[in-house]
Design an enzyme around this catalytic site. Structure first.
Site, PDB file in Angstrom:
ATOM      1  N   LYS A 111       0.852  -1.328   0.038  1.00 49.37           N
ATOM      2  CA  LYS A 111      -0.036  -0.039  -0.045  1.00 49.37           C
ATOM      3  C   LYS A 111       0.887   1.431   0.102  1.00 49.37           C
ATOM      4  O   LYS A 111       0.419   2.394  -0.418  1.00 49.37           O
ATOM      5  CB  LYS A 111      -0.909  -0.031   1.041  1.00 49.37           C
ATOM      6  N   SER A 167      -8.768   1.101   8.320  1.00 47.09           N
ATOM      7  CA  SER A 167      -8.613   0.551   9.548  1.00 47.09           C
ATOM      8  C   SER A 167      -7.260  -0.421   9.688  1.00 47.09           C
ATOM      9  O   SER A 167      -6.832  -1.004  10.377  1.00 47.09           O
ATOM     10  CB  SER A 167      -9.756  -0.525  10.097  1.00 47.09           C
ATOM     11  N   GLU A 223      -8.952 -14.596  -4.145  1.00 45.55           N
ATOM     12  CA  GLU A 223     -10.047 -13.952  -3.281  1.00 45.55           C
ATOM     13  C   GLU A 223     -10.619 -14.761  -2.277  1.00 45.55           C
ATOM     14  O   GLU A 223     -10.845 -16.021  -2.462  1.00 45.55           O
ATOM     15  CB  GLU A 223     -11.345 -13.482  -4.171  1.00 45.55           C
ATOM     16  N   GLY A 225     -15.710 -14.011   0.929  1.00 44.73           N
ATOM     17  CA  GLY A 225     -16.125 -12.481   0.324  1.00 44.73           C
ATOM     18  C   GLY A 225     -15.810 -12.490  -1.132  1.00 44.73           C
ATOM     19  O   GLY A 225     -15.054 -11.888  -1.739  1.00 44.73           O
ATOM     20  N   ASP A 280     -17.195 -11.744  -4.113  1.00 43.34           N
ATOM     21  CA  ASP A 280     -17.766 -10.621  -5.212  1.00 43.34           C
ATOM     22  C   ASP A 280     -16.897 -10.500  -6.169  1.00 43.34           C
ATOM     23  O   ASP A 280     -17.467 -10.515  -7.352  1.00 43.34           O
ATOM     24  CB  ASP A 280     -17.858  -9.503  -4.226  1.00 43.34           C
ATOM     25  N   SER A 321       1.216  -9.543  -0.259  1.00 46.15           N
ATOM     26  CA  SER A 321       0.754  -8.169  -0.202  1.00 46.15           C
ATOM     27  C   SER A 321       1.324  -7.390   1.058  1.00 46.15           C
ATOM     28  O   SER A 321       1.314  -6.288   0.837  1.00 46.15           O
ATOM     29  CB  SER A 321      -0.807  -7.861  -0.379  1.00 46.15           C
TER      30      SER A 321
END
Lengths: 305, 305
Positions: B41, B62, B187, B191, B193, B288
Site C-alpha cells: 500500500k 483500519s 479472493e 467474500g 464478489d 501483499s
C-alpha cells in the site's frame, strides 16, 4: 558445478522504519533467514563440500549445519551422514533426510555424539569429518558474508556467537576488504564462554551445554581456528539475557515483519542490552537464521515484553 | 522530493527450496512484507500523496492503507487524517499516529465510516478524499510492482484481490511492459464478489462485510476504476477458503521463513486450491503484506494443517 558465490543467495538488507524509530538507531538488518536452508550455514556447508576432495562427509548436528551440509552435498553429488540425537525435533530430522542425507540417530544417554562420530568415522575411512564451526572451509564459506557487509560502510556490525564460525568468517571477510567496521559478538548470557575467553585471552569452556533459548549457540566453547581470528578481530562480546533474546524476536515480528529464530535475534538482543552505546552510529545486526519450531515461536510471541 | 521509484523499496523475490519441493512447483514469492509500512500500500499512498495538488488528504482505513498514506504524507510534508473505527486494534491506531497522521476514531455503531468521511470533508474543503483502491493514483502507484514482475518472465502471477487496487495495478504494469504472464486473482471464498463479478461481467457486491480471516480483503465490492482493468486483465479469480489461507500462512512460516499476514497469503492459498493447474509453469505468488497481530498469528500457527 557452481562456485561459492554462484551457489549462495546474497544476504538481504532491511531498514525497517518502525524498528529504527523505536530504537532511535540508524539500524540495518542483514538477514540470512532466506539463505538456502534458512540460515548462513549454507555458506559454510557448500564451501566445505565443494573444496574437500572426499566424496563422503560426516558431521554431528541437530540444527542448521546438518541441513546446510545435507543440501550442499545433494547439489554437489556427495554422500552426507548427519549424526543427530534421537530426541531431535522430527521436523529437523525430516528436513535433513529430505535434502538427501543419511541421518544417524543416536541415544545420547548411552553414546555421546562425538563418540558416535568416531565410530562411524572408523567405518567410513574415506569420509571428511566436518565441524560446524572449527574448520577453515567453514570459516572461508562464512567469510562471503563479510564480503557483502564490507561495502556498506557500517560503523558497527553485531553478529551472534556460538562456536564462532559465523563471526570469525565475517571478521575475515571484513578485513580482506579493508573495512573499518567494529565487529561485536553477541552471546547468550547463559553460555558466556566466548565473552569470558575474550577477557581472559584464552579459550574458556562452559562446564555443560548451556540451556539458552538460542539453541544455535549451545556450544561448549569456541573452536580453535575461530579463536585465532576472534581474539584480535572482535572488539567485544556482549552477554545477552534470554529475556532480551525473546524481546528481540518479538521486535523483529512486530516492527520489521521478520521471522527470526532465537539464535538469529541474539545480535539485536545485544543492542537492546546497551542501546545507548549505538546512538549516532550506523549499525548492522546480522540475523543468522530463521528456522524455529512453530510451538517455540508461539511461546516467545506470547511472552509480554 | 523523491519520485515513486526512488521512494519505494523494490519487492523481494524469494525461491524457497523447501516450499518448492513440497508443492512440486517452480515457485517464486514476490513479497511486499518489507516494503515501507509493511505492505504494498505504500506504493499507492506515496504516489497519491505525491501527485495530488492538495496539502491535506483524508481517508478511511483500519488497515494498511492508513499507515501507508500517513507515512507518505509525513515524507511529503502533507497533512493526513485517517478515519478508523474505535474498535480498531490499538497497535494499528498507534502505528498511524506514529507516522504523524491525525486519527479520527468513529463509533461505527452510530456513524458509518463513509458518513464520517463526508462530515470531515465538509470541514476540510481543501482535502483530497482518498480511496484505498478506487483511485487512479492508487492504481498507478501499485503498477510499479507490475513493472518489477514483468522482466521475470513468469507464466503465471497470482495476487490477492480485495477492492482490486493491487491486481489492477499489477495488470497495468505487466501490460505496459509487454508481459505475457497470465494474471490470476486470489479472493477469500467468504467474500467472493470479485469472482462473481468476473463471471457476470459486471460488478457484484457482497451484502455485508465478509468476515474472512483475510482482513485486508473485507471489501464490499471492487472499485469502478479497478473493474475497468480487471474485467479484461485478469484471466480468472480463484475463491480461497479460510482454511487454505491459514494453511498458506503456516507454509510460509515453516517452509519459507516468511511472516505473512493472512491477506498476503491468499495468493498461495489459491495455488493450494488447485495445485495441479500449475505444474510445469513458472509461478509467482504476490505476498501483499506482513502486518498481523501477534495473537492472531499465534492462533493460525496453532491450527493443525
Amino acid at each position: 558445478m557452481k562456485t561459492l558465490h554462484e551457489a549462495i543467495r546474497p544476504t538481504i538488507f532491511l531498514e525497517p522504519q518502525k524498528l529504527r524509530d523505536f530504537l532511535e538507531i540508524d539500524l540495518t538488518i542483514a538477514t540470512e533467514t532466506f539463505q538456502h536452508t534458512g540460515s548462513f550455514k549454507f555458506r559454510a556447508g557448500y564451501n566445505l563440500a565443494l573444496n574437500v576432495p572426499n566424496d563422503e562427509i560426516l558431521t554431528a548436528s541437530s540444527g542448521n549445519f546438518g541441513q546446510a551440509l545435507a543440501y550442499a552435498c545433494k547439489l554437489l553429488n556427495k554422500k552426507c551422514v548427519v549424526v543427530m540425537p534421537e530426541t531431535s525435533a522430527k521436523v529437523k530430522i525430516e528436513a535433513v533426510r529430505n535434502y538427501g542425507a543419511t541421518v544417524d540417530l543416536v541415544d545420547t544417554k548411552s553414546v555421546g555424539r562425538n563418540e558416535r562420530v568416531a565410530q562411524l568415522a572408523a567405518q567410513m575411512p574415506n569420509a571428511y569429518i566436518a565441524s560446524a564451526y572449527d574448520d577453515l572451509f567453514v570459516i572461508d564459506g562464512n567469510s562471503s558474508l563479510g564480503d557483502e557487509l564490507a561495502p556498506k560502510d557500517f560503523d558497527v556490525v553485531i553478529a551472534p556467537i556460538g562456536g564462532g564460525g559465523l563471526i570469525s568468517g565475517i571478521s575475515k571477510g571484513l578485513c580482506r576488504n579493508g573495512s573499518n567496521a567494529e565487529l561485536i559478538g553477541a552471546e547468550p548470557l547463559l553460555g558466556n564462554d566466548a565473552a569470558q575467553s575474550l577477557k581472559a585471552g584464552e579459550i574458556i569452556a562452559n562446564e555443560s551445554e548451556p540451556l539458552t533459548i538460542a539453541d544455535g549457540a549451545r556450544t561448549l566453547s569456541l573452536g580453535k581456528h575461530n579463536w585465532e581470528i576472534i581474539k584480535t578481530g572482535v572488539s567485544e562480546i556482549t552477554e545477552v539475557s534470554d529475556t532480551k533474546i525473546g524481546e528481540a524476536v518479538r521486535l523483529y515480528f512486530g516492527l520489521a515483519n521478520l521471522k527470526s529464530e532465537p539464535t538469529g535475534a541474539v545480535s539485536l538482543g545485544a543492542l537492546l542490552e546497551n542501546t545507548g552505546n549505538f546512538k549516532d552510529k550506523k549499525v548492522c545486526v546480522v540475523v543468522s537464521g530463521g528456522n524455529v519450531d512453530a510451538e517455540i515461536y508461539r511461546q516467545i510471541l506470547k511472552t509480554q515484553s
